[in-house]
Design a protein around this motif. Structure first.
Motif, mmCIF file in Angstrom:
data_model
loop_
_atom_site.group_PDB
_atom_site.id
_atom_site.type_symbol
_atom_site.label_atom_id
_atom_site.label_comp_id
_atom_site.label_asym_id
_atom_site.label_seq_id
_atom_site.Cartn_x
_atom_site.Cartn_y
_atom_site.Cartn_z
ATOM 1 N N ARG A 4 0.840 -1.209 0.000
ATOM 2 C CA ARG A 4 0.000 0.000 0.000
ATOM 3 C C ARG A 4 0.867 1.247 0.000
ATOM 4 O O ARG A 4 0.556 2.230 -0.672
ATOM 5 C CB ARG A 4 -0.892 0.034 1.248
ATOM 6 C CG ARG A 4 -2.099 -0.841 1.167
ATOM 7 C CD ARG A 4 -3.240 -0.283 2.001
ATOM 8 N NE ARG A 4 -2.932 -0.138 3.409
ATOM 9 C CZ ARG A 4 -3.102 -1.092 4.320
ATOM 10 N NH1 ARG A 4 -3.558 -2.271 3.957
ATOM 11 N NH2 ARG A 4 -2.829 -0.883 5.579
ATOM 12 N N HIS A 22 0.904 4.432 -2.438
ATOM 13 C CA HIS A 22 0.722 5.814 -1.942
ATOM 14 C C HIS A 22 1.854 6.714 -2.439
ATOM 15 O O HIS A 22 1.625 7.792 -2.956
ATOM 16 C CB HIS A 22 0.805 5.871 -0.408
ATOM 17 C CG HIS A 22 -0.438 5.467 0.323
ATOM 18 N ND1 HIS A 22 -1.665 5.982 0.045
ATOM 19 C CD2 HIS A 22 -0.618 4.620 1.366
ATOM 20 C CE1 HIS A 22 -2.564 5.445 0.882
ATOM 21 N NE2 HIS A 22 -1.951 4.633 1.690
ATOM 22 N N GLY A 68 0.233 2.621 -8.790
ATOM 23 C CA GLY A 68 0.249 4.003 -8.301
ATOM 24 C C GLY A 68 0.214 5.004 -9.449
ATOM 25 O O GLY A 68 -0.503 6.002 -9.391
ATOM 26 N N GLU A 106 1.459 5.271 7.353
ATOM 27 C CA GLU A 106 0.564 5.319 6.196
ATOM 28 C C GLU A 106 -0.242 6.614 6.119
ATOM 29 O O GLU A 106 -0.558 7.089 5.033
ATOM 30 C CB GLU A 106 -0.407 4.149 6.339
ATOM 31 C CG GLU A 106 -0.802 3.495 5.080
ATOM 32 C CD GLU A 106 -1.870 2.456 5.365
ATOM 33 O OE1 GLU A 106 -2.586 2.126 4.444
ATOM 34 O OE2 GLU A 106 -1.978 2.008 6.542
ATOM 35 N N PRO A 153 1.184 10.734 3.321
ATOM 36 C CA PRO A 153 0.489 11.711 2.470
ATOM 37 C C PRO A 153 0.439 13.093 3.109
ATOM 38 O O PRO A 153 0.526 14.107 2.409
ATOM 39 C CB PRO A 153 -0.923 11.137 2.315
ATOM 40 C CG PRO A 153 -0.895 9.756 2.843
ATOM 41 C CD PRO A 153 0.328 9.574 3.658
ATOM 42 N N LEU A 171 -5.915 10.952 -6.665
ATOM 43 C CA LEU A 171 -5.530 10.113 -5.528
ATOM 44 C C LEU A 171 -6.698 9.240 -5.096
ATOM 45 O O LEU A 171 -7.859 9.625 -5.209
ATOM 46 C CB LEU A 171 -5.077 10.990 -4.358
ATOM 47 C CG LEU A 171 -3.897 11.920 -4.638
ATOM 48 C CD1 LEU A 171 -3.608 12.785 -3.412
ATOM 49 C CD2 LEU A 171 -2.653 11.121 -5.025
ATOM 50 N N GLU A 220 -8.339 7.031 0.180
ATOM 51 C CA GLU A 220 -7.480 6.772 1.341
ATOM 52 C C GLU A 220 -6.265 7.698 1.402
ATOM 53 O O GLU A 220 -5.794 8.056 2.475
ATOM 54 C CB GLU A 220 -6.978 5.331 1.218
ATOM 55 C CG GLU A 220 -6.877 4.599 2.489
ATOM 56 C CD GLU A 220 -6.255 3.235 2.213
ATOM 57 O OE1 GLU A 220 -5.721 2.667 3.158
ATOM 58 O OE2 GLU A 220 -6.307 2.761 1.064
ATOM 59 N N THR A 221 -5.716 8.044 0.237
ATOM 60 C CA THR A 221 -4.571 8.954 0.196
ATOM 61 C C THR A 221 -5.051 10.404 0.246
ATOM 62 O O THR A 221 -4.448 11.253 0.908
ATOM 63 C CB THR A 221 -3.745 8.756 -1.105
ATOM 64 O OG1 THR A 221 -3.711 7.375 -1.447
ATOM 65 C CG2 THR A 221 -2.334 9.292 -0.955
#
Lengths: 238, 238
Positions: free
Chosen positions: A91, A95, A134, A224, A228, B221, B224-225
């Motif tokens: 993940r 990201h 991504g 996580e 961001p 994005l 979640e991001t």
């Protein structure tokens, strides 16, 4: 998949690509595309544009493509990240790539369990796959470079000084330091520790290498969530 | 667990709590704590402070607690979020709580599959558990309020105007609009669509309700991001 990524090998003439497999599936099942339809495409490490479907079958799709737009400019950041546990690694790679980071160094740290380095998710091919996801998500074509550094001290002492030269050097650390700056206008090298944080010795070594400790306020965020937050606060989104 | 959350029912006298189960396990296995040791504790919806272990056995631990510090001030944001798919819901509830959001409305949207509303993860008890994990992570004690609204139009027409009164009203939408503002100094109501975004009709309805469309630059994005990015850009981290 907000972008269909093309490879040089997909081209059967100067402006026609032929696709099968995962991308064909996506075009058929998600886009429910038909002949004549235009889809957003991009050449890996190249331009973005549109592809018009010229033929479509169960086996393959052909698109006539025009690639006129540059990919979005990346934030000028090098990310140094303590290797996350395998469950999160996947993940996090997605990201990181979606946020536009183009250089990621996964490093060891006291709180990184040795077994994490054994995960098959660190295989070059697997990392490439996660980066692709991504890029497809973020409508970008520029593949990030990922370095693996299994020894903290030699990396920080011997390699980091050159890697972080002429950049704003920050280490995210919940205790001490100053609030993370907003909208930098210069290159940045950002180090983020593992869950539980870098240990004092590691923060000290990073400080010796010119890094300055920054935090995100009183709340302690998971890597996580913090990732961001940090990248997007450091650099304006357009 | 960066904070051990206490309930009123844990108190066996005015300043002594007795814990067992998950919290005892954590104290023994993660903190490897011993009698006399101080741990960071907080009262659910109350103050934060320290607890000193006065007795410790396989069955229970007792701590003498002093709770003198207020929890971190929440960002003044109400979050309206299209219900994510069950797999992501859990993580998103934790993210939202860790970021300090105190009011979350999960709403329906054209691109929310009907089956998502059937997930057991929407049970009050399960949502509470995920929020607890977020609070323990972020060293916060204030439980967020979560509302479920299964019909988009009645919610936006009848309830949203009052809910969003006297606030900066923003809808995150990758197409059109302006760049998401940074470091607001006023209340904000932020609407975030599902994967794939709100449909044009929904954006239109939100605009009729006074919402202004904002984006995060050229990269698209995942929710979640985008969520940590949006919340942390809107409000300073301290």
């Amino acid at each position: 998949m907000n972008l269909i990524l093309l490879y040089e090998a997909d081209f059967i003439s100067s402006d026609i690509v032929r696709l099968s497999g995962r991308r064909l599936e996506h075009i058929v099942q998600v886009h429910r595309a038909e002949s004549g339809q235009q889809l957003r495409v991009g050449l890996l490490n190249g331009n973005i544009g549109f592809g018009q479907i010229t033929s479509l079958s169960d086996q393959q799709v052909e698109l006539q493509v025009g690639l006129t737009k540059s990919p979005p400019p990346p934030p000028p950041i090098t990310l140094i990240l303590a290797l996350p546990r395998p469950k999160m690694l996947k993940r996090i790679i997605q990201h990181v790539t979606a946020l536009g980071v183009k250089k990621l160094v996964l490093i060891n740290s006291y709180r990184v369990e040795k077994s994490y380095w054994q995960t098959p998710w660190l295989d070059e091919e697997k990392l490439f796959e996660q980066c692709l996801l991504g890029l497809e998500q973020a409508v970008d074509t520029q593949m990030p470079e990922i370095l693996l550094r299994k020894r903290f001290k030699p990396f920080v002492e011997d390699e980091l000084p050159e890697l972080s030269q002429d950049s704003h050097k920050l280490v995210a650390h919940p205790i001490g330091g100053t609030v993370c700056p907003v909208d930098l206008r210069e290159n940045c090298t950002l180090a983020i520790g593992p869950e539980g944080g870098f240990i004092a010795y590691e923060v000290e070594k990073l400080k010796e290498a010119g890094f300055h400790s920054v935090h995100l306020g009183p709340r302690i965020l998971r890597v996580e969530t913090a990732l961001p937050v940090l990248v997007s606060r450091l650099f304006p989104s357009s």
